[in-house]
Design an enzyme around this catalytic site. Structure first.
Site: not given
Ligand code: LER
Ligand code: MN
Length: 268
Positions: A152, A246
């Site tokens: 990510e 999220e």
């Molecule tokens: C995790 O998916 C994310 O986006 C981060 O900001 C975690 O700190």
């Molecule tokens: Mn994330």
């Protein structure tokens, strides 16, 4: 495209979570609101009762698209780029445990903050080498288990290793394994990318998973990102997997979980 939401299985200091703990109660709510899946944020899979959680998830007919792993960094300081070899080894072992755990759900394992940051007195190239080496070691098991990993891109205020889609694609190409791809998170992209839509197009061949949050990390619809445009690009590149929320529990957990689904469904 299906919808899921992140649920933390253990207490954590990470704030962008609508729901933490109270597994059965929260999974029932997630299902009743119309979600198709629940992304599990797990600090240590050895502390999770796999049988119990699998049973609850099956009962409610939900999918687990991905397992988040960043809590091992936040709560325990495990990272792929720590100068201490034993910490690097422990973090690789933790991701291997996550791969075994994820294989029970055919879920993707997320490589987020577990990469760490460039530590004082560590050369940046050295940190990137440790990161690559850790990924290669994890991919051995991932290939055997048929599990996919995603890296990510994370914004500069959380890490200084791989902030952008272009940096992430470079790393993915270096690893050169079809089971490793990219997790796009609209919150991070809003900070780091020139154009969210163009970056999604760039990532398309490696795009395995997608996190949604608005510009302020509230649920989509509470900030100034254009989810109509974002979803249209995802349709254009034929992204067929999950949009996983999220998000901060604001203005309160119930409204954000409901309004996320309401807002996104306008374009799905
Ligand atoms: C995790 O998916 C994310 O986006 C981060 O900001 C975690 O700190
Ligand atoms: Mn994330």
């Amino acid at each position: 495209m299906r919808l899921s939401i992140v649920l933390s299985m253990q207490p954590t200091s990470f704030s962008a979570l609508a729901y933490k703990g109270q597994l059965e109660k929260n999974i029932a709510k997630i299902k009743n609101l119309g979600y198709d899946g629940v992304e599990l944020a797990v600090r240590d899979p050895n502390l999770v009762n796999l049988e119990k959680i699998s049973k609850i998830i099956d009962e409610y007919g939900l999918t687990v698209p991905a397992i988040g792993t960043g809590q091992a960094y936040r709560e325990e300081g495990l990272s792929f780029t720590d100068p201490d070899t034993s910490i690097r080894e422990k973090s690789i072992q933790r991701i291997k445990d996550q791969i075994n755990f994820a294989s029970h759900f055919q879920a993707i394992v997320i490589i987020g903050l577990i990469r760490g940051k460039v530590q004082r007195d560590v050369d940046r190239n050295q940190a990137m080498k440790w990161f690559e080496l850790a990924l290669i070691k994890c991919m051995d098991l991932a290939d055997k288990k048929g599990v996919k990993l995603v890296i990510e891109p994370i914004n500069r205020y959380e890490t200084d290793l791989v902030n952008t889609v272009v940096e992430c694609l470079e790393l993915i190409n270096k690893i050169g394994n079809e089971n490793i791809g990219l997790l796009f998170d609209t919150f991070h992209a809003n900070i780091e990318e020139v154009s969210i839509e163009e970056s999604i197009r760039k990532a398309s061949n490696s795009l395995f998973h997608f996190h949604v949050a608005d510009s302020n990390r509230w649920a989509p619809g509470y900030g100034h990102l254009d989810f109509g445009k974002i979803i249209n690009v995802l349709k254009e590149i034929e992204y067929g997997s999950f949009l996983s929320a999220e998000i901060l529990p604001l203005p309160d957990p119930e409204s954000c979980v409901q309004n996320n689904i309401r807002h996104l469904r306008r374009w799905l």
